[in-house]
Design a protein around this motif. Structure first.
Motif, short mmCIF file in Angstrom:
data_model
loop_
_atom_site.label_atom_id
_atom_site.label_comp_id
_atom_site.label_asym_id
_atom_site.label_seq_id
_atom_site.Cartn_x
_atom_site.Cartn_y
_atom_site.Cartn_z
N ARG A 1 0.92 -1.21 -0.07
CA ARG A 1 0.02 0.01 -0.22
C ARG A 1 0.88 1.66 -0.03
NH1 ARG A 1 -3.83 1.25 5.02
NH2 ARG A 1 -1.89 1.54 6.02
N PHE A 2 1.96 1.26 0.72
CA PHE A 2 2.50 2.22 0.82
C PHE A 2 3.33 2.61 -0.42
CE2 PHE A 2 7.11 4.00 1.23
CZ PHE A 2 6.84 5.32 1.95
N ILE A 3 4.01 1.66 -1.41
CA ILE A 3 4.74 1.79 -2.59
C ILE A 3 3.54 2.32 -3.48
CG2 ILE A 3 5.73 0.73 -4.30
CD1 ILE A 3 6.75 -1.39 -2.26
N LEU A 4 2.45 1.81 -3.68
CA LEU A 4 1.38 2.10 -4.72
C LEU A 4 0.82 3.69 -4.38
CD1 LEU A 4 -1.08 -0.93 -4.72
CD2 LEU A 4 0.72 -0.15 -6.40
N LYS A 5 0.72 4.27 -3.12
CA LYS A 5 0.55 5.44 -2.60
C LYS A 5 1.62 6.35 -3.17
CE LYS A 5 -0.64 8.32 1.15
NZ LYS A 5 -0.86 8.24 2.66
N GLN A 6 2.84 6.09 -3.02
CA GLN A 6 4.05 6.99 -3.51
C GLN A 6 3.90 6.88 -4.89
OE1 GLN A 6 5.37 8.50 -0.93
NE2 GLN A 6 3.95 7.13 0.26
N LEU A 7 3.67 6.04 -5.64
CA LEU A 7 3.66 5.88 -7.06
C LEU A 7 2.50 6.80 -7.94
CD1 LEU A 7 4.74 2.46 -8.04
CD2 LEU A 7 6.17 4.38 -8.38
N PHE A 8 1.49 6.62 -7.02
CA PHE A 8 0.03 7.16 -7.77
C PHE A 8 -0.45 8.36 -6.95
CE2 PHE A 8 0.33 2.74 -9.12
CZ PHE A 8 0.49 2.77 -10.52
N MET A 9 0.27 8.80 -5.92
CA MET A 9 0.10 10.32 -5.49
C MET A 9 0.81 11.18 -5.97
SD MET A 9 -2.92 10.55 -3.55
CE MET A 9 -2.60 11.79 -2.22
#
Length: 253
Positions: free
Chosen positions: A4-12
């Motif tokens: 979740r942390f990785i996806l948040k950094q990529l797509f925010m």
């Protein structure tokens, strides 16, 4: 590291905007029109996020809850039975202190909570779980800071939560066990709408005590139309709050 942390950094933002700039560069020969669109979107997004005037406007849309007047502090015990202060990250292994310390936003909340606790005499609960799964919890770090820095003891430590929703759910259970249903909630002004919604859904009566307003005119040069690095970080926080507020109402009932 949580997915979740990785996806948040990529797509925010700014991650998403940097990806758009990268796509604009990589596709410039094969898809020239699409690459121009990607580059324009990424560049424009970073520019808008870097402007203090954007931060001021966006923050005012979220910071609708008025602050507590200082004259109200001493009578808070008539309206609530405890103070809840929410975590906001930590500095791991701070070299100046030789141990973990509350993050900058958390320190702002702690200072305000300490002032309210001293003025009202209300007991304090700190809420915040493990940072990426490693102890101590944010609740423990904040409790230690309140005691060491402000002389305010903490009665309850809620150290399991990972989200604002869990802050509310776990804190409410601890407080209900102690016969408490009315709380003063301390967090940043932009975070207050999501926090207030979550704590009320958890069955608590809430007196909002927002701090750390950023939707104010800081008298920056050129009226806030000159890019600043701090504005990018603040814009990201505000966007996270706006998305979180909508998401909570969709996914939590």
């Amino acid at each position: 590291m949580p997915v979740r942390f990785i996806l948040k950094q990529l797509f925010m933002p700014p991650g998403l905007l940097l990806l758009l700039l990268l796509l604009g560069f990589l596709l410039r020969r094969r898809y020239p029109r699409f690459s121009v669109l990607c580059f324009f979107a990424g560049f424009s997004g970073l520019l808008v996020m870097s402007l203090p005037v954007t931060v001021e406007w966006a923050a005012r849309q979220l910071e609708r809850q008025p602050p507590l007047e200082p004259t109200q502090w001493s009578v808070l015990a008539q309206r609530a039975d405890a103070i809840v202060v929410l975590g906001a990250g930590r500095v791991r292994g701070d070299r100046a202190w030789g141990e973990d310390q509350p993050g900058l936003m958390a320190r702002e909340r702690l200072r305000y909570a300490a002032r309210l606790a001293k003025a009202s005499g209300l007991p304090v609960l700190t809420s915040g779980g493990l940072h990426y799964g490693t102890p101590p919890s944010e609740a423990r770090i904040m409790a230690q800071s309140l005691l060491d820095d402000y002389g305010v003891p903490v009665r309850w430590e809620e150290g399991r939560s990972r989200t604002t929703w869990e802050n509310a759910q776990f804190s409410a259970r601890m407080l209900r066990d102690a016969g408490i249903r009315r709380v003063v909630l301390v967090t940043n002004a932009a975070h207050m709408p999501r926090s207030l919604w979550s704590f009320e859904r958890a069955g608590l009566e809430v007196v909002p005590a927002p701090s750390g307003y950023i939707g104010v005119d800081d008298a920056v040069p050129m009226g806030g139309w000159l890019p600043e690095s701090r504005a990018i970080w603040q814009s990201g926080q505000l966007l996270n709050e706006a998305i979180g507020l909508v998401g909570y109402r969709l996914f939590y009932r």
